[in-house]
Design a protein around this motif. Structure first.
Motif, PDB file in Angstrom:
ATOM      1  N   ILE A  74     -10.427   5.848  -2.414  1.00 36.44           N
ATOM      2  CA  ILE A  74      -9.964   5.002  -1.307  1.00 36.44           C
ATOM      3  C   ILE A  74     -10.821   5.343  -0.087  1.00 36.44           C
ATOM      4  O   ILE A  74     -10.965   6.521   0.264  1.00 36.44           O
ATOM      5  N   GLY A  75     -11.351   4.303   0.542  1.00 40.07           N
ATOM      6  CA  GLY A  75     -12.178   4.528   1.727  1.00 40.07           C
ATOM      7  C   GLY A  75     -11.345   4.496   2.998  1.00 40.07           C
ATOM      8  O   GLY A  75     -10.346   3.767   3.080  1.00 40.07           O
ATOM      9  N   CYS A  76     -11.755   5.272   3.982  1.00 36.26           N
ATOM     10  CA  CYS A  76     -11.103   5.238   5.290  1.00 36.26           C
ATOM     11  C   CYS A  76     -11.244   3.823   5.855  1.00 36.26           C
ATOM     12  O   CYS A  76     -12.333   3.250   5.824  1.00 36.26           O
ATOM     13  N   GLY A  77     -10.122   3.241   6.325  1.00 40.85           N
ATOM     14  CA  GLY A  77     -10.170   1.888   6.882  1.00 40.85           C
ATOM     15  C   GLY A  77      -9.940   0.795   5.847  1.00 40.85           C
ATOM     16  O   GLY A  77      -9.850  -0.384   6.179  1.00 40.85           O
ATOM     17  N   GLU A  78      -9.814   1.176   4.591  1.00 44.47           N
ATOM     18  CA  GLU A  78      -9.630   0.203   3.511  1.00 44.47           C
ATOM     19  C   GLU A  78      -8.183  -0.317   3.490  1.00 44.47           C
ATOM     20  O   GLU A  78      -7.238   0.470   3.605  1.00 44.47           O
ATOM     21  N   ALA A  79      -8.035  -1.637   3.334  1.00 48.60           N
ATOM     22  CA  ALA A  79      -6.692  -2.219   3.162  1.00 48.60           C
ATOM     23  C   ALA A  79      -6.272  -1.962   1.717  1.00 48.60           C
ATOM     24  O   ALA A  79      -6.950  -2.392   0.798  1.00 48.60           O
ATOM     25  N   VAL A  80      -5.195  -1.231   1.527  1.00 45.99           N
ATOM     26  CA  VAL A  80      -4.845  -0.852   0.156  1.00 45.99           C
ATOM     27  C   VAL A  80      -3.643  -1.593  -0.416  1.00 45.99           C
ATOM     28  O   VAL A  80      -3.603  -1.865  -1.614  1.00 45.99           O
ATOM     29  N   LEU A  81      -2.658  -1.928   0.407  1.00 47.44           N
ATOM     30  CA  LEU A  81      -1.481  -2.650  -0.093  1.00 47.44           C
ATOM     31  C   LEU A  81      -1.059  -3.683   0.943  1.00 47.44           C
ATOM     32  O   LEU A  81      -1.083  -3.403   2.141  1.00 47.44           O
ATOM     33  N   ALA A  82      -0.665  -4.859   0.460  1.00 45.31           N
ATOM     34  CA  ALA A  82      -0.305  -5.937   1.388  1.00 45.31           C
ATOM     35  C   ALA A  82       1.201  -6.126   1.457  1.00 45.31           C
ATOM     36  O   ALA A  82       1.914  -5.960   0.456  1.00 45.31           O
ATOM     37  N   ARG A  83       1.646  -6.475   2.628  1.00 47.98           N
ATOM     38  CA  ARG A  83       3.045  -6.820   2.875  1.00 47.98           C
ATOM     39  C   ARG A  83       3.530  -7.806   1.818  1.00 47.98           C
ATOM     40  O   ARG A  83       2.785  -8.705   1.409  1.00 47.98           O
ATOM     41  N   GLY A  84       4.776  -7.638   1.388  1.00 46.25           N
ATOM     42  CA  GLY A  84       5.331  -8.556   0.395  1.00 46.25           C
ATOM     43  C   GLY A  84       5.197  -8.051  -1.033  1.00 46.25           C
ATOM     44  O   GLY A  84       5.814  -8.581  -1.942  1.00 46.25           O
ATOM     45  N   ARG A  85       4.385  -7.011  -1.214  1.00 45.54           N
ATOM     46  CA  ARG A  85       4.194  -6.499  -2.565  1.00 45.54           C
ATOM     47  C   ARG A  85       5.412  -5.715  -3.016  1.00 45.54           C
ATOM     48  O   ARG A  85       5.990  -4.944  -2.266  1.00 45.54           O
ATOM     49  N   ARG A  86       5.800  -5.940  -4.258  1.00 45.60           N
ATOM     50  CA  ARG A  86       6.864  -5.151  -4.863  1.00 45.60           C
ATOM     51  C   ARG A  86       6.204  -3.873  -5.339  1.00 45.60           C
ATOM     52  O   ARG A  86       5.316  -3.901  -6.194  1.00 45.60           O
ATOM     53  N   LEU A  87       6.603  -2.744  -4.759  1.00 46.08           N
ATOM     54  CA  LEU A  87       5.881  -1.494  -5.000  1.00 46.08           C
ATOM     55  C   LEU A  87       6.104  -0.959  -6.408  1.00 46.08           C
ATOM     56  O   LEU A  87       7.226  -0.880  -6.897  1.00 46.08           O
ATOM     57  N   ARG A  88       4.995  -0.619  -7.048  1.00 45.48           N
ATOM     58  CA  ARG A  88       5.026  -0.004  -8.375  1.00 45.48           C
ATOM     59  C   ARG A  88       5.014   1.503  -8.215  1.00 45.48           C
ATOM     60  O   ARG A  88       4.663   2.014  -7.149  1.00 45.48           O
ATOM     61  N   PRO A  89       5.340   2.233  -9.285  1.00 45.57           N
ATOM     62  CA  PRO A  89       5.273   3.702  -9.195  1.00 45.57           C
ATOM     63  C   PRO A  89       3.906   4.180  -8.711  1.00 45.57           C
ATOM     64  O   PRO A  89       3.817   5.068  -7.851  1.00 45.57           O
ATOM     65  N   GLN A  90       2.838   3.582  -9.217  1.00 46.04           N
ATOM     66  CA  GLN A  90       1.498   4.037  -8.816  1.00 46.04           C
ATOM     67  C   GLN A  90       1.197   3.695  -7.358  1.00 46.04           C
ATOM     68  O   GLN A  90       0.397   4.372  -6.709  1.00 46.04           O
ATOM     69  N   ASP A  91       1.833   2.651  -6.821  1.00 47.77           N
ATOM     70  CA  ASP A  91       1.652   2.324  -5.405  1.00 47.77           C
ATOM     71  C   ASP A  91       2.250   3.427  -4.540  1.00 47.77           C
ATOM     72  O   ASP A  91       1.671   3.825  -3.522  1.00 47.77           O
ATOM     73  N   ALA A  92       3.423   3.886  -4.944  1.00 46.36           N
ATOM     74  CA  ALA A  92       4.071   4.985  -4.208  1.00 46.36           C
ATOM     75  C   ALA A  92       3.171   6.216  -4.253  1.00 46.36           C
ATOM     76  O   ALA A  92       3.016   6.928  -3.244  1.00 46.36           O
ATOM     77  N   GLY A  93       2.556   6.456  -5.398  1.00 49.01           N
ATOM     78  CA  GLY A  93       1.643   7.593  -5.543  1.00 49.01           C
ATOM     79  C   GLY A  93       0.441   7.459  -4.621  1.00 49.01           C
ATOM     80  O   GLY A  93       0.012   8.415  -3.981  1.00 49.01           O
TER      81      GLY A  93
END
Ligand code: AMP
Ligand code: MG
Length: 427
Positions: A152-171
């Motif tokens: 993951i790069g500094c400044g990178e958009a990683v998750l967008a509003r509205g997404r249903r979070l998966r276990p790996q997203d929480a990680g």
């Protein structure tokens, strides 16, 4: 409002009309802060941008030796190259110095590659010999080294509003240093279970009393749809008691079970009209036609018929999409779907939407004969439901239908209660 009790419905609303009313009104609830250890399955209410690089240092992808790649050029099994062993770098305990020409550092997977080194030679092609290491395979610069920000790069958009979070997203949130995150609040759902004949779940039915199964089904459906049920009790058919429960201001959604039709003891429609607005009462569908729908302030109120199948179908058609929308999820039915030919025709009526339970056997959808609204076991025997839209008179044998499956998993041994099939009209 005209008191319709004991008179029947003068006219019924279409499912589509009611659906449009609900779609128009239900917007996602405000956000709340959720700890990342509990955010999986929740709906993200903010855009997430990383303020750090992951990894934050050049990272070894191998156990081996960190070197300057060019120092290994020409190395082979028959002509190994010997480098001076300067020290070691472990995960969390890096080598602090700089690797000079013709030097090597013993390194473990995940450890920082020290300054000066640009490659890692895997341990399998190296041999330590008093103070030096013999390398029998060349490595190109950058080989086996994870670059800064590779994940993951500094400044990178990683998750967008509205997404249903998966276990790996929480990680991932954890890995970029987040401890909590803004999520759409879960809709709070008040169950108002009415009926003088009802015993609480856990009781044995006896005499003229039956056990309240609707609250058990509704709780699980609400949970499936991301809502949170508030504590509840079973209420007798006493208007004042039902009114107080319906007026609960803590709730975002009120589900009333029972007493929604036009009988003497059916108080809920009148009460809803008093407390707020009864937008619809009587819907052109089968089962669930005595459903009522309205609002009390911002709250959505669903008057679900007491018959267990009607209660469940009315939930699926109207309450489910609304609860999901309030929680920031898609309104669409969450079921997996399959398209199958019908083993027998389904009879319906133009102008009415039907919810037909079907079993699946030998790749065909079999409409269940026991389709009465009071027959809960029809939904247990069924693999899913077929919806017959209002413009159809029915569906012909052999025609392809879409089945909304009750299970997420592939079929296993289904519960199949035996015995005579009781009858009963769907309503
Ligand atoms: P009602 O909508 O109150 O006229 O009830 C219709 C039928 O559903 C009656 O046979 C009730 O006994 C039954 N019923 C009502 N509430 C429940 C419940 N919570 N669980 C199971 N059956 C119910
Ligand atoms: Mg009742």
């Amino acid at each position: 409002m005209r008191d319709v009790r004991m008179r029947g419905f003068a006219e019924r609303a279409d499912v589509e009309e009611v659906d449009a009313f609900l779609e128009e009104g239900a917007r996602p609830l405000p956000a709340e802060t959720v700890d990342i250890t509990r955010c999986a399955t929740r709906v993200l209410a903010e855009d997430v941008t990383s303020a750090v690089d992951v990894p934050g240092f050049p990272r070894s992808a191998m156990d081996g030796y960190a070197v300057r790649g060019e120092d290994t050029f020409g190395a082979s099994q028959y002509d190994p190259i010997s480098l001076e062993l300067r020290g070691r770098s472990l995960p969390g305990a890096p080598f602090e110095g700089c690797v000079e020409a013709r030097q090597a550092i013993r390194i473990m997977t995940g450890a920082p590659v020290p300054e000066g080194a640009d490659a890692v030679v895997m341990a399998e092609v190296c041999e330590e010999k008093d103070g030096s290491v013999e390398i029998s395979e060349a490595v190109a610069p950058r080989k086996n080294v994870g670059a800064v920000g590779e994940d993951i790069g500094c400044g990178e958009a990683v998750l967008a509003r509205g997404r249903r979070l998966r276990p790996q997203d929480a990680g991932l949130l954890a890995s970029i240093g987040w401890g909590s995150v803004a999520c759409v609040r879960r809709p709070r759902v008040r169950l108002v279970i009415t009926g003088d004949e009802l015993l609480p779940a856990g009781s044995l039915p006896g005499g003229s009393k039956i056990v309240d199964s609707n609250s058990v089904v509704l709780r699980a459906l609400v949970e499936r749809d991301g809502g949170e049920t508030l504590p509840f009790e079973i209420l007798p058919d006493i208007p004042e008691r039902i009114r107080d429960a319906m007026a609960d201001s803590e709730a975002d959604v009120v589900l009333v079970s029972g007493g929604t039709s036009v009988g003497q003891e059916d108080h809920a429609p009148r009460l809803l009209d008093e407390l707020g607005r009864l937008a619809f009462h009587g819907i052109s569908m089968r089962p669930s036609s005595p459903t009522g729908i309205g609002r009390i302030g911002e709250r959505f109120v669903f008057l679900l018929p007491g018959n267990p199948v009607s209660c469940m179908a009315a939930y699926e058609f109207f309450a489910g999409p609304t609860i999901r929308a309030l929680g920031g999820r898609p309104r669409a039915w969450p079921h997996r779907r399959v398209t199958l030919p019908l083993a027998r025709k389904i009879t319906s009526a133009v102008g009415r939407t039907d919810y037909v339970r079907v079993a699946i056997e030998a790749g065909k959808a079999i409409p269940l004969a026991t389709s009465g609204a009071s027959i809960l076991s029809s939904t247990v025997r069924a693999a899913g439901a077929v919806l017959v839209p209002r413009e159809h008179e029915g569906m012909a044998e052999g025609s392809d239908v879409e089945v909304f499956l009750y299970d997420d998993d592939p079929p296993s041994a289904a519960a199949a209660p035996s015995g005579a099939e009781p009858s009963g009209g769907d309503r």
